[in-house]
Design a protein around this motif. Structure first.
Motif, PDB file in Angstrom:
ATOM      1  N   PRO A 215       0.830  -1.210   0.000  1.00  0.00           N
ATOM      2  CA  PRO A 215       0.000   0.000   0.000  1.00  0.00           C
ATOM      3  C   PRO A 215       0.858   1.250   0.000  1.00  0.00           C
ATOM      4  O   PRO A 215       2.075   1.173   0.143  1.00  0.00           O
ATOM      5  N   SER A 216       0.252   2.401  -0.117  1.00  0.00           N
ATOM      6  CA  SER A 216       1.015   3.644  -0.088  1.00  0.00           C
ATOM      7  C   SER A 216       1.322   4.058   1.354  1.00  0.00           C
ATOM      8  O   SER A 216       2.319   4.725   1.610  1.00  0.00           O
ATOM      9  N   THR A 217       0.449   3.663   2.282  1.00  0.00           N
ATOM     10  CA  THR A 217       0.708   3.882   3.702  1.00  0.00           C
ATOM     11  C   THR A 217       0.345   2.618   4.454  1.00  0.00           C
ATOM     12  O   THR A 217      -0.582   1.893   4.069  1.00  0.00           O
ATOM     13  N   LEU A 218       1.081   2.367   5.534  1.00  0.00           N
ATOM     14  CA  LEU A 218       0.863   1.164   6.334  1.00  0.00           C
ATOM     15  C   LEU A 218       1.156   1.514   7.785  1.00  0.00           C
ATOM     16  O   LEU A 218       2.233   2.012   8.106  1.00  0.00           O
ATOM     17  N   SER A 219       0.179   1.248   8.633  1.00  0.00           N
ATOM     18  CA  SER A 219       0.323   1.562  10.049  1.00  0.00           C
ATOM     19  C   SER A 219       0.159   0.268  10.845  1.00  0.00           C
ATOM     20  O   SER A 219      -0.826  -0.443  10.660  1.00  0.00           O
ATOM     21  N   VAL A 220       1.131  -0.054  11.684  1.00  0.00           N
ATOM     22  CA  VAL A 220       1.095  -1.290  12.473  1.00  0.00           C
ATOM     23  C   VAL A 220       1.492  -0.994  13.907  1.00  0.00           C
ATOM     24  O   VAL A 220       2.106   0.043  14.195  1.00  0.00           O
ATOM     25  N   GLN A 221       1.154  -1.931  14.781  1.00  0.00           N
ATOM     26  CA  GLN A 221       1.576  -1.837  16.173  1.00  0.00           C
ATOM     27  C   GLN A 221       2.937  -2.515  16.318  1.00  0.00           C
ATOM     28  O   GLN A 221       3.236  -3.499  15.612  1.00  0.00           O
ATOM     29  N   GLU A 222       3.712  -2.015  17.219  1.00  0.00           N
ATOM     30  CA  GLU A 222       5.021  -2.607  17.495  1.00  0.00           C
ATOM     31  C   GLU A 222       4.872  -4.093  17.768  1.00  0.00           C
ATOM     32  O   GLU A 222       3.994  -4.515  18.525  1.00  0.00           O
ATOM     33  N   GLY A 223       5.722  -4.884  17.121  1.00  0.00           N
ATOM     34  CA  GLY A 223       5.660  -6.335  17.303  1.00  0.00           C
ATOM     35  C   GLY A 223       4.875  -7.050  16.208  1.00  0.00           C
ATOM     36  O   GLY A 223       5.040  -8.258  16.016  1.00  0.00           O
TER      37      GLY A 223
ATOM     38  N   SER B 185       3.634  -7.766  12.188  1.00  0.00           N
ATOM     39  CA  SER B 185       4.342  -7.914  10.913  1.00  0.00           C
ATOM     40  C   SER B 185       3.830  -6.889   9.912  1.00  0.00           C
ATOM     41  O   SER B 185       2.686  -6.423  10.008  1.00  0.00           O
ATOM     42  N   ALA B 186       4.674  -6.546   8.953  1.00  0.00           N
ATOM     43  CA  ALA B 186       4.296  -5.615   7.887  1.00  0.00           C
ATOM     44  C   ALA B 186       4.664  -6.250   6.548  1.00  0.00           C
ATOM     45  O   ALA B 186       5.739  -6.865   6.421  1.00  0.00           O
ATOM     46  N   VAL B 187       3.771  -6.115   5.577  1.00  0.00           N
ATOM     47  CA  VAL B 187       4.012  -6.672   4.248  1.00  0.00           C
ATOM     48  C   VAL B 187       3.761  -5.589   3.200  1.00  0.00           C
ATOM     49  O   VAL B 187       2.720  -4.926   3.223  1.00  0.00           O
ATOM     50  N   ILE B 188       4.705  -5.418   2.320  1.00  0.00           N
ATOM     51  CA  ILE B 188       4.588  -4.458   1.215  1.00  0.00           C
ATOM     52  C   ILE B 188       4.766  -5.231  -0.089  1.00  0.00           C
ATOM     53  O   ILE B 188       5.675  -6.062  -0.195  1.00  0.00           O
ATOM     54  N   LYS B 189       3.884  -4.955  -1.055  1.00  0.00           N
ATOM     55  CA  LYS B 189       3.893  -5.736  -2.289  1.00  0.00           C
ATOM     56  C   LYS B 189       4.184  -4.866  -3.509  1.00  0.00           C
ATOM     57  O   LYS B 189       3.746  -3.707  -3.572  1.00  0.00           O
ATOM     58  N   CYS B 190       4.891  -5.450  -4.454  1.00  0.00           N
ATOM     59  CA  CYS B 190       5.209  -4.759  -5.702  1.00  0.00           C
ATOM     60  C   CYS B 190       4.994  -5.687  -6.888  1.00  0.00           C
ATOM     61  O   CYS B 190       5.230  -6.902  -6.780  1.00  0.00           O
TER      62      CYS B 190
ATOM     63  N   GLN C  66      17.604 -11.614   9.045  1.00  0.00           N
ATOM     64  CA  GLN C  66      17.070 -11.351  10.386  1.00  0.00           C
ATOM     65  C   GLN C  66      15.563 -11.139  10.312  1.00  0.00           C
ATOM     66  O   GLN C  66      14.831 -12.086   9.984  1.00  0.00           O
ATOM     67  N   ARG C  67      15.062  -9.936  10.616  1.00  0.00           N
ATOM     68  CA  ARG C  67      13.606  -9.718  10.639  1.00  0.00           C
ATOM     69  C   ARG C  67      13.026  -9.374   9.269  1.00  0.00           C
ATOM     70  O   ARG C  67      11.818  -9.157   9.142  1.00  0.00           O
ATOM     71  N   ILE C  68      13.862  -9.310   8.275  1.00  0.00           N
ATOM     72  CA  ILE C  68      13.413  -8.896   6.950  1.00  0.00           C
ATOM     73  C   ILE C  68      13.509 -10.051   5.970  1.00  0.00           C
ATOM     74  O   ILE C  68      14.486 -10.806   5.994  1.00  0.00           O
ATOM     75  N   ALA C  69      12.493 -10.191   5.127  1.00  0.00           N
ATOM     76  CA  ALA C  69      12.516 -11.214   4.092  1.00  0.00           C
ATOM     77  C   ALA C  69      11.898 -10.646   2.829  1.00  0.00           C
ATOM     78  O   ALA C  69      11.040  -9.753   2.881  1.00  0.00           O
ATOM     79  N   VAL C  70      12.356 -11.154   1.704  1.00  0.00           N
ATOM     80  CA  VAL C  70      11.766 -10.777   0.421  1.00  0.00           C
ATOM     81  C   VAL C  70      11.429 -12.051  -0.336  1.00  0.00           C
ATOM     82  O   VAL C  70      12.190 -13.027  -0.299  1.00  0.00           O
ATOM     83  N   THR C  71      10.263 -12.068  -0.981  1.00  0.00           N
ATOM     84  CA  THR C  71       9.861 -13.197  -1.805  1.00  0.00           C
ATOM     85  C   THR C  71       9.646 -12.707  -3.221  1.00  0.00           C
ATOM     86  O   THR C  71       9.259 -11.562  -3.447  1.00  0.00           O
ATOM     87  N   LEU C  72       9.909 -13.577  -4.168  1.00  0.00           N
ATOM     88  CA  LEU C  72       9.774 -13.226  -5.583  1.00  0.00           C
ATOM     89  C   LEU C  72       8.996 -14.306  -6.308  1.00  0.00           C
ATOM     90  O   LEU C  72       9.318 -15.495  -6.182  1.00  0.00           O
ATOM     91  N   ASN C  73       7.989 -13.906  -7.059  1.00  0.00           N
ATOM     92  CA  ASN C  73       7.230 -14.812  -7.909  1.00  0.00           C
ATOM     93  C   ASN C  73       7.405 -14.320  -9.342  1.00  0.00           C
ATOM     94  O   ASN C  73       6.748 -13.375  -9.770  1.00  0.00           O
TER      95      ASN C  73
ATOM     96  N   SER D 249       7.595  -9.224  -2.744  1.00  0.00           N
ATOM     97  CA  SER D 249       7.073  -8.652  -1.507  1.00  0.00           C
ATOM     98  C   SER D 249       8.171  -8.531  -0.454  1.00  0.00           C
ATOM     99  O   SER D 249       9.097  -9.335  -0.412  1.00  0.00           O
ATOM    100  N   LEU D 250       7.999  -7.528   0.399  1.00  0.00           N
ATOM    101  CA  LEU D 250       8.876  -7.317   1.545  1.00  0.00           C
ATOM    102  C   LEU D 250       8.096  -7.669   2.806  1.00  0.00           C
ATOM    103  O   LEU D 250       6.970  -7.211   2.983  1.00  0.00           O
ATOM    104  N   HIS D 251       8.704  -8.484   3.653  1.00  0.00           N
ATOM    105  CA  HIS D 251       8.080  -8.881   4.904  1.00  0.00           C
ATOM    106  C   HIS D 251       8.987  -8.429   6.052  1.00  0.00           C
ATOM    107  O   HIS D 251      10.168  -8.785   6.078  1.00  0.00           O
ATOM    108  N   ILE D 252       8.405  -7.683   6.974  1.00  0.00           N
ATOM    109  CA  ILE D 252       9.145  -7.284   8.174  1.00  0.00           C
ATOM    110  C   ILE D 252       8.417  -7.875   9.363  1.00  0.00           C
ATOM    111  O   ILE D 252       7.219  -7.612   9.572  1.00  0.00           O
ATOM    112  N   THR D 253       9.094  -8.683  10.142  1.00  0.00           N
ATOM    113  CA  THR D 253       8.480  -9.286  11.335  1.00  0.00           C
ATOM    114  C   THR D 253       8.933  -8.533  12.584  1.00  0.00           C
ATOM    115  O   THR D 253       9.947  -7.825  12.565  1.00  0.00           O
TER     116      THR D 253
END
Lengths: 115, 115
Positions: free
Chosen positions: A8-16, A18-23, A60-67, A74-78
């Motif tokens: 998304p263009s903006t993403l709001s999460v609580q500490e702890g 996960s956040a996912v951003i897709k392209c 570490q807490r960051i991962a990227v997946t590719l299809n 996508s970017l995944h932050i845990t």
């Protein structure tokens, strides 16, 4: 030329949480997909990247997946932390040529992590 | 600190004027890239130089020109400025090709305001 859409263009999460951003990208010849983090008043900084011969990469807490078939990554932050708050950009680089820096960037995602 | 130095950090000028933005790449990096960041266009690749020679061109206007000098610093010249040229201009550098992981190292940018 290449076109990269980011959501998304903006993403709001609580500490702890996960956040996912897709392209998604349009040029099937693209073979390198970096993610950059830009903090206020700073230039973008590479946080992770993936090449087209790999499906997933973790750091570490960051991962990227590719299809490649679907042409999306996508970017995944845990376990998000307040210091993860920044603007995140995905990018794609076409294969061939000699320019390592001719990246096409997505529009960016403003991530806010609330304590 | 990425090691890439850009000057000036801020610049305010009037329409029709000409400005020069300067970039010093990281020590040992031969490639310099210029990017423009604006709210409506996002991060756009402008041009790349490698060891003094133009290597790749992106969406750079004819009113803009760049060069890389023998000491590897680069300058981006913007002329006949228009209101729409107001943006953040980033310089990035990358290591020699055989050491290149794909990462670009961005400076902190030069913010240009055209009034």
């Amino acid at each position: 030329g290449e076109n990269v859409e980011q959501h998304p263009s903006t993403l709001s999460v609580q500490e702890g949480d996960s956040a996912v951003i897709k392209c998604t990208y349009s040029d099937s010849a693209s073979n390198y997909f970096p993610w950059y983090k830009q903090e206020l008043g700073k230039g973008p900084q590479l946080i992770i990247d993936i090449r087209s011969n790999v499906g997933e990469k973790k750091d570490q807490r960051i991962a990227v997946t590719l299809n490649k078939t679907a042409k999306h990554f996508s970017l995944h932050i845990t376990e998000t932390q307040p210091e993860d708050s920044a603007v995140y950009f995905c990018a794609a680089r076409p294969a061939g040529g000699t320019s390592y820096g001719k990246l096409t960037f997505g529009q960016g995602t403003i991530l806010t992590v609330h304590p | 600190d990425s090691g890439v130095t850009q000057t000036p950090k801020h610049l305010i000028t009037a329409t029709g004027q000409r400005v020069t933005l300067r970039c010093s790449p990281r020590s040992g990096d031969l490639s310099v890239y210029w990017y423009q960041q604006s709210l409506d266009q996002g991060l756009q690749f402008l041009i790349q130089y490698y060891n003094g020679e133009e290597r790749a061109k992106g969406n750079i206007l004819e009113r803009f020109s760049a060069q890389q000098f023998p000491d590897l610093h680069s300058e981006l010249n913007l002329s006949s400025l228009e209101l729409g040229d107001s943006a953040l201009y980033f310089c990035a550098s990358s290591p020699r090709p055989w050491r290149n992981t794909g990462e670009l190292f961005f400076g902190e940018g030069s913010r240009l305001t055209v009034l």
